[in-house]
Design a protein around this motif. Structure first.
Motif, PDB file in Angstrom:
ATOM      1  N   GLU A 114      40.854  47.846  61.288  1.00 48.63           N
ATOM      2  CA  GLU A 114      39.845  48.040  60.249  1.00 48.63           C
ATOM      3  C   GLU A 114      38.476  47.500  60.667  1.00 48.63           C
ATOM      4  O   GLU A 114      37.449  48.116  60.387  1.00 48.63           O
ATOM      5  N   SER A 115      38.444  46.382  61.359  1.00 50.09           N
ATOM      6  CA  SER A 115      37.167  45.745  61.683  1.00 50.09           C
ATOM      7  C   SER A 115      36.318  46.559  62.646  1.00 50.09           C
ATOM      8  O   SER A 115      35.094  46.398  62.677  1.00 50.09           O
ATOM      9  N   GLU A 116      36.937  47.460  63.437  1.00 48.59           N
ATOM     10  CA  GLU A 116      36.179  48.214  64.428  1.00 48.59           C
ATOM     11  C   GLU A 116      35.950  49.678  64.026  1.00 48.59           C
ATOM     12  O   GLU A 116      35.451  50.457  64.836  1.00 48.59           O
ATOM     13  N   CYS A 117      36.284  50.025  62.794  1.00 47.41           N
ATOM     14  CA  CYS A 117      36.180  51.424  62.357  1.00 47.41           C
ATOM     15  C   CYS A 117      35.523  51.527  60.987  1.00 47.41           C
ATOM     16  O   CYS A 117      35.491  50.561  60.217  1.00 47.41           O
ATOM     17  N   HIS A 118      35.018  52.720  60.697  1.00 42.19           N
ATOM     18  CA  HIS A 118      34.402  52.997  59.401  1.00 42.19           C
ATOM     19  C   HIS A 118      35.268  53.897  58.517  1.00 42.19           C
ATOM     20  O   HIS A 118      35.092  53.911  57.299  1.00 42.19           O
ATOM     21  N   SER A 119      36.170  54.643  59.142  1.00 39.23           N
ATOM     22  CA  SER A 119      36.927  55.662  58.411  1.00 39.23           C
ATOM     23  C   SER A 119      38.420  55.425  58.535  1.00 39.23           C
ATOM     24  O   SER A 119      38.899  54.777  59.475  1.00 39.23           O
ATOM     25  N   ILE A 120      39.160  55.985  57.585  1.00 38.32           N
ATOM     26  CA  ILE A 120      40.613  55.809  57.505  1.00 38.32           C
ATOM     27  C   ILE A 120      41.236  57.139  57.122  1.00 38.32           C
ATOM     28  O   ILE A 120      40.607  57.972  56.461  1.00 38.32           O
ATOM     29  N   THR A 121      42.477  57.367  57.550  1.00 39.44           N
ATOM     30  CA  THR A 121      43.113  58.644  57.260  1.00 39.44           C
ATOM     31  C   THR A 121      44.621  58.569  57.442  1.00 39.44           C
ATOM     32  O   THR A 121      45.143  57.629  58.035  1.00 39.44           O
ATOM     33  N   ALA A 131      37.456  66.144  55.755  1.00 43.91           N
ATOM     34  CA  ALA A 131      36.695  65.051  56.337  1.00 43.91           C
ATOM     35  C   ALA A 131      37.505  63.764  56.233  1.00 43.91           C
ATOM     36  O   ALA A 131      38.307  63.603  55.321  1.00 43.91           O
ATOM     37  N   PRO A 132      37.305  62.837  57.170  1.00 47.20           N
ATOM     38  CA  PRO A 132      37.984  61.536  57.045  1.00 47.20           C
ATOM     39  C   PRO A 132      37.440  60.770  55.854  1.00 47.20           C
ATOM     40  O   PRO A 132      36.364  61.080  55.332  1.00 47.20           O
ATOM     41  N   ILE A 181      37.558  65.273  48.275  1.00 47.41           N
ATOM     42  CA  ILE A 181      37.803  65.767  49.627  1.00 47.41           C
ATOM     43  C   ILE A 181      39.092  66.580  49.686  1.00 47.41           C
ATOM     44  O   ILE A 181      39.147  67.649  50.300  1.00 47.41           O
ATOM     45  N   GLU A 182      40.131  66.099  49.023  1.00 40.92           N
ATOM     46  CA  GLU A 182      41.444  66.735  49.127  1.00 40.92           C
ATOM     47  C   GLU A 182      41.579  67.982  48.275  1.00 40.92           C
ATOM     48  O   GLU A 182      42.280  68.925  48.645  1.00 40.92           O
ATOM     49  N   TYR A 183      40.900  68.001  47.095  1.00 43.52           N
ATOM     50  CA  TYR A 183      41.138  69.089  46.142  1.00 43.52           C
ATOM     51  C   TYR A 183      39.873  69.774  45.623  1.00 43.52           C
ATOM     52  O   TYR A 183      39.987  70.748  44.875  1.00 43.52           O
ATOM     53  N   GLY A 184      38.702  69.290  45.970  1.00 41.43           N
ATOM     54  CA  GLY A 184      37.480  69.897  45.435  1.00 41.43           C
ATOM     55  C   GLY A 184      37.300  69.530  43.971  1.00 41.43           C
ATOM     56  O   GLY A 184      37.267  68.355  43.613  1.00 41.43           O
TER      57      GLY A 184
END
Length: 319
Positions: A219-226, A237-238, A269-272
């Protein structure tokens, strides 16, 4: 967990008929979910309602009327802890299935884990008593890991490419002849600079490799999760990691479940336009218990019961 007798009646929700048997299925799955939630709470692990379960919580305060699935997610560190804890703390007759199943018979070549009921461990009467009159002894709940996407876009593309390779290889494994299987394995080994043992556990080894690829970053080195496996097969999009920084409890049928603080952005993101109900095709067979109907009916016939499965539930079970 208690349900009123009215809960189990046929009911139209959003113009869709939810039959009594599906209500028993919902109650059974909620009972199973509560077991998982209790374990998470005992060990201070944060879970999140996800996918259709998250959508149902926000839009319907319960199940999507035309769905029978429950999905939850945990960030990778909590997920890794949970899959170690579950085999020790799940009650008798309930087990961990999927990639990290302790019992080889419960191994599945999937990226998620499942908590499932083990049909052979239950008599029909005991099972129905425990799970609110539901007569189908195979059910489960999906538990997905959430992993971090590297800031370096090229590294992210490489992760995605490797994941897609392994997903396709595992998904189509039984379609390949042995020479094609070996060619695919060698390609994956070369790409990942690893050597896999050729034995009866080769599919598990492939999926473990995939899981290790997903969990490379923190988590500390990233901005996005998926959820890597689904993200790699879709164009969504992530998600920002801040959307999972906190949880809040919301009603879901007759219980409370935790959702991520960024639920609006996630569902968008998932369903609009996620608040507009759309009876989209299910990603799995609906109802999930349809494959077992013949077996249950055969059991009833063998025991001299001539009515329907629904009649049997009505006559032999009450909350």
């Amino acid at each position: 967990m208690k349900f009123s007798p009215e809960f189990f009646q046929d009911e139209y929700r959003s113009g869709f008929l939810v039959p009594s048997m599906m209500k028993h299925a919902w109650a059974a799955k909620l009972e199973l979910l509560q077991i998982i939630i209790d374990i998470c709470r005992r060990h201070d692990l944060s879970y999140y309602a996800d996918y259709g379960t998250l959508l149902g919580a926000i839009r319907h305060q319960g199940f999507i009327p035309w769905d029978d699935d429950i999905d939850i997610s945990l960030k990778r560190p909590d997920y890794n802890k949970l899959i170690q804890i579950l085999p020790r703390e799940l009650p008798s007759g309930i087990a961990l299935a999927g990639l990290y199943a302790k019992d080889d018979s419960l191994f599945l070549p999937t990226s998620q884990s499942l908590v499932v009921t083990v049909s052979s461990a239950w008599s029909l009467s005991d099972y129905m008593q425990r799970f609110h009159g539901f007569p189908y002894r195979n059910m489960g709940i999906d538990i997905f890991p959430l992993d971090y996407i590297p800031v370096d876009l090229e590294l992210g593309k490489l992760q995605k490419y490797l994941t897609q390779k392994i997903i396709v290889c595992a998904r189509d494994w039984n379609r390949y002849d042995p020479s094609e299987q070996e060619r695919n394995i060698r390609e994956i080994e070369s790409l990942c600079n690893v050597t896999l043992t050729r034995d009866s556990h080769i599919l598990r080894s492939l999926m473990l490799l995939q899981d290790s690829i997903h969990s490379l970053y923190t988590e500390s080195e990233c901005h996005s999760i998926t959820n890597y496996s689904l993200w790699c097969l879709q164009d969504n999009a992530p998600m920002k990691k801040e959307w999972f920084s906190e949880t809040e409890a919301v009603p879901f049928e007759n219980m409370m479940i935790d959702i991520p603080n960024g639920y609006h952005e996630i569902l968008s993101i998932e369903y609009g336009d996620y608040m507009t109900p759309v009876q989209a095709p299910s990603l799995h067979n609906y109802p999930f218990y349809s494959a077992e109907e013949h077996a249950v009916k055969s059991w009833l016939d063998a025991h001299g019961y001539t009515g329907s499965i629904d009649d049997f539930v009505k006559e032999h079970y009450s909350e």
